[in-house]
Design a protein around this motif. Sequence first.
Motif, PDB file in Angstrom:
ATOM      1  N   THR A 219       2.200  -3.166   5.642  1.00 34.40           N
ATOM      2  CA  THR A 219       0.984  -3.550   6.372  1.00 34.40           C
ATOM      3  C   THR A 219       0.903  -5.072   6.357  1.00 34.40           C
ATOM      4  O   THR A 219       0.970  -5.677   5.283  1.00 34.40           O
ATOM      5  CB  THR A 219      -0.268  -2.988   5.664  1.00 34.40           C
ATOM      6  OG1 THR A 219      -0.061  -1.601   5.371  1.00 34.40           O
ATOM      7  CG2 THR A 219      -1.509  -3.131   6.545  1.00 34.40           C
ATOM      8  N   VAL A 361       8.280  -1.610   7.637  1.00 30.44           N
ATOM      9  CA  VAL A 361       8.426  -0.318   6.942  1.00 30.44           C
ATOM     10  C   VAL A 361       7.072   0.403   6.918  1.00 30.44           C
ATOM     11  O   VAL A 361       6.742   1.110   5.979  1.00 30.44           O
ATOM     12  CB  VAL A 361       9.011  -0.468   5.515  1.00 30.44           C
ATOM     13  CG1 VAL A 361      10.427  -0.976   5.566  1.00 30.44           C
ATOM     14  CG2 VAL A 361       8.141  -1.385   4.643  1.00 30.44           C
ATOM     15  N   ILE A 368      10.435   2.798   3.893  1.00 32.06           N
ATOM     16  CA  ILE A 368      11.616   2.704   3.035  1.00 32.06           C
ATOM     17  C   ILE A 368      12.054   4.127   2.694  1.00 32.06           C
ATOM     18  O   ILE A 368      11.240   4.937   2.238  1.00 32.06           O
ATOM     19  CB  ILE A 368      11.280   1.898   1.764  1.00 32.06           C
ATOM     20  CG1 ILE A 368      11.061   0.432   2.158  1.00 32.06           C
ATOM     21  CG2 ILE A 368      12.357   2.050   0.699  1.00 32.06           C
ATOM     22  CD1 ILE A 368      10.530  -0.442   1.050  1.00 32.06           C
ATOM     23  N   ALA A 391       6.522  -6.716  -4.888  1.00 32.83           N
ATOM     24  CA  ALA A 391       5.197  -7.364  -4.887  1.00 32.83           C
ATOM     25  C   ALA A 391       4.220  -6.283  -4.464  1.00 32.83           C
ATOM     26  O   ALA A 391       3.445  -6.437  -3.526  1.00 32.83           O
ATOM     27  CB  ALA A 391       5.185  -8.543  -3.926  1.00 32.83           C
ATOM     28  N   GLY A 393       1.774  -4.709  -6.078  1.00 31.71           N
ATOM     29  CA  GLY A 393       0.385  -4.664  -6.511  1.00 31.71           C
ATOM     30  C   GLY A 393       0.137  -3.909  -7.804  1.00 31.71           C
ATOM     31  O   GLY A 393       1.008  -3.797  -8.686  1.00 31.71           O
TER      32      GLY A 393
HETATM   33  P1  NA7 Z   1      -1.649  -5.729  -3.090  1.00 33.91           P
HETATM   34  O1  NA7 Z   1      -2.623  -6.577  -2.400  1.00 33.91           O
HETATM   35  O2  NA7 Z   1      -2.025  -4.337  -3.452  1.00 33.91           O
HETATM   36  O3  NA7 Z   1      -0.337  -5.701  -2.181  1.00 33.91           O
HETATM   37  C1  NA7 Z   1       0.722  -4.816  -2.446  1.00 33.91           C
HETATM   38  C2  NA7 Z   1       1.672  -4.829  -1.288  1.00 33.91           C
HETATM   39  O4  NA7 Z   1       2.730  -3.920  -1.553  1.00 33.91           O
HETATM   40  C3  NA7 Z   1       1.026  -4.384   0.008  1.00 33.91           C
HETATM   41  O5  NA7 Z   1       1.556  -5.130   1.065  1.00 33.91           O
HETATM   42  C4  NA7 Z   1       1.465  -2.929   0.092  1.00 33.91           C
HETATM   43  O6  NA7 Z   1       1.451  -2.394   1.386  1.00 33.91           O
HETATM   44  C5  NA7 Z   1       2.866  -3.022  -0.452  1.00 33.91           C
HETATM   45  N1  NA7 Z   1       3.368  -1.726  -0.901  1.00 33.91           N
HETATM   46  C6  NA7 Z   1       2.890  -0.960  -1.902  1.00 33.91           C
HETATM   47  N2  NA7 Z   1       3.605   0.179  -1.994  1.00 33.91           N
HETATM   48  C7  NA7 Z   1       4.547   0.116  -1.024  1.00 33.91           C
HETATM   49  C8  NA7 Z   1       5.563   0.995  -0.607  1.00 33.91           C
HETATM   50  N3  NA7 Z   1       5.757   2.173  -1.197  1.00 33.91           N
HETATM   51  N4  NA7 Z   1       6.347   0.633   0.441  1.00 33.91           N
HETATM   52  C9  NA7 Z   1       6.147  -0.559   1.045  1.00 33.91           C
HETATM   53  N5  NA7 Z   1       5.183  -1.439   0.690  1.00 33.91           N
HETATM   54  C10 NA7 Z   1       4.395  -1.097  -0.325  1.00 33.91           C
HETATM   55  O7  NA7 Z   1      -1.138  -6.417  -4.447  1.00 33.91           O
HETATM   56  P2  NA7 Z   1      -0.950  -7.961  -4.757  1.00 33.91           P
HETATM   57  O8  NA7 Z   1      -0.272  -8.044  -6.071  1.00 33.91           O
HETATM   58  O9  NA7 Z   1      -0.332  -8.668  -3.626  1.00 33.91           O
HETATM   59  O10 NA7 Z   1      -2.418  -8.517  -4.872  1.00 33.91           O
HETATM   60  C11 NA7 Z   1      -3.401  -7.825  -5.639  1.00 33.91           C
HETATM   61  C12 NA7 Z   1      -4.574  -8.718  -5.877  1.00 33.91           C
HETATM   62  O11 NA7 Z   1      -4.225  -9.737  -6.836  1.00 33.91           O
HETATM   63  C13 NA7 Z   1      -5.045  -9.498  -4.697  1.00 33.91           C
HETATM   64  O12 NA7 Z   1      -5.866  -8.775  -3.833  1.00 33.91           O
HETATM   65  C14 NA7 Z   1      -5.761 -10.674  -5.324  1.00 33.91           C
HETATM   66  O13 NA7 Z   1      -7.044 -10.277  -5.736  1.00 33.91           O
HETATM   67  C15 NA7 Z   1      -4.931 -10.935  -6.559  1.00 33.91           C
HETATM   68  P3  NA7 Z   1       0.089  -1.682   1.955  1.00 33.91           P
HETATM   69  O14 NA7 Z   1      -0.829  -2.824   2.268  1.00 33.91           O
HETATM   70  O15 NA7 Z   1      -0.437  -0.809   0.834  1.00 33.91           O
HETATM   71  O16 NA7 Z   1       0.532  -0.922   3.121  1.00 33.91           O
END
Ligand code: NA7
Length: 547
Positions: A219, A361, A368, A391, A393
């Motif tokens: 996203t 993805v 993926i 990265a 989260g």
């Molecule tokens: P976030 O904001 O939860 O971002 C995690 C990213 O990882 C987000 O783009 C997710 O996409 C992506 N994600 C998670 N699982 C997958 C899978 N399975 N496949 C592809 N992509 C994935 O965590 P951050 O560490 O960046 O930041 C957290 C907070 O820390 C932030 O809001 C600040 O307050 C400081 P998604 O958007 O879920 O589609």
Amino acid sequence: MSSQATAGEGLDVLVVGAGFGGLYMLHKARTLGLRALAVDAAPGVGGTWYHNRYPGARVDVQSLEYSYSFSEELQQAWHWNERYAARPELLRYANHVADRFALRDRIRLETRLVAARWDEALARWQATLRAADGSEQCLAARFMVMASGPLSTPYMPAFPGLERFKGRVLHTAAWPHEDQGAVDFSGQRVGVIGTGSSGVQVIPQIAKQARRLTVFQRTPAYVVPAHNGPLDAEWERRVKADYAGFRARSRAMRTGFGSEHPPHMKSALAASAEEREARFEARWRIGGFAFLGTFYDLMIDERANALAAEFVRGKIRSTVRDPEVAARLSPTYPIGCKRLCVDSAGYYETFNLPQVELVDVSGGGRPIEFITERGVVAGGREHELDALVLATGFDAVTGTLMRLPLQGRGGLRIQDKWAGGPLNYLGLGTAGFPNLFHVAGAGSTAAFTSVILSIEHHVDWIGDCITWLDTQGHKSIEAEEDAEAAWMAHMLELARHTVFLGCESWYLGANIPGKPRVFMALVGGFPAYAEQCAEVAANGYAGFRLR
Ligand code: NA7
């Protein structure tokens, strides 16, 4: 293991975590003359800023506002180098606080809380601590304060085949402590999965080193510039001349920061196209979260929000040269619904570099599929990599507590209590868990404020509460179920009138497969929340059962 602790030899307060929440709670407890101990699994203090060592890690609230206000001497003495401090500076600050207030002798590092049980007869928490060498100790504490952080349990998606990957796998929130200080990606093919705040910060840094960088985006994020740089000396002088006034103005803001650029009290829908553009542009130039205050209704009216979102998409189109890449980077959900990303390193510009590829993805697109020895398979294609950076989260807000064997009254497990999502009263206490307080947890405005302001508010409230209980001769305090249910309904009702339910965010638990989809934060604004908490205290802790 030592024998079960008895009432006589225990603590007044066991603090879980030695990040900004834990440090201030420990300081508070000591100033109140309470016997307190803080434990943290990390080898150093600083919490978030200890663990998130990835290159580019930086706070998204301005340093002068993301800092403690409890000590005038501290806020006068400390000088921030940058408008938005980077991780090393934040970690130095945490260490400075630990030293300045002589907290270290009451902090046990590399020590984990592995179990805690409420002992009704003794009105104590019986806690088991495990040190790095595996030794365990039981301690009794009258109160337990969970300052374990809302973003402290990294989320590792279960990608099939991940264990087969021959290259290095790193998570931004569990970044290794290399001898030389930094992980070296020179000459490597690196993949980054995730484009939230952590991804947005790490991607431009890795792009500077790597031979090839492949970004796997599910996203796209809305990314606004920070316009970071050395802290403006004149602004620092002005703030320090009246730091108390500056803090008071911050506390009067819904977000607890940004008082120099409060929301403009006009609807985006009432402005002409020219005025809108000019106002969005002016806020874009200020940088950071000020953008969301361009008009007062951006977060409560979808149509107003859509105008702001389109402005950002315009910025993406004018920055990213390849129109297809720009389109892929352009979000379509409401802006601010997922936490806005604040960029100090040229995130969008990074995608103009020849060595950087953006791979879609998204769920609706081509997620993926699996990981091989050589790399990531997505969209039927194998992307060969030497290192993979997740990265991805956190299991936010509840993740850390839900992994603890925490048993309240009558053996009630937190996992059962919160099976359908976190239940909390004022974000401070949970029915069934007497004398257990939360700092910056579910049910409070912490996620939408400068978190240190929320921490100070929670800790002060907890400190006052303990003092009051002791003066009144009460042994325990516990949220009532009715008050808790009403609070959760209040939270949901507030969220319903915003754009926050319009996307899949960690505020909703939607980033973790199988996690209950419950909005976990309070959107009512800090001043109203602080007033409610004060009222409850003034009314003899109405909504809490006292024993
Ligand atoms: P976030 O904001 O939860 O971002 C995690 C990213 O990882 C987000 O783009 C997710 O996409 C992506 N994600 C998670 N699982 C997958 C899978 N399975 N496949 C592809 N992509 C994935 O965590 P951050 O560490 O960046 O930041 C957290 C907070 O820390 C932030 O809001 C600040 O307050 C400081 P998604 O958007 O879920 O589609």
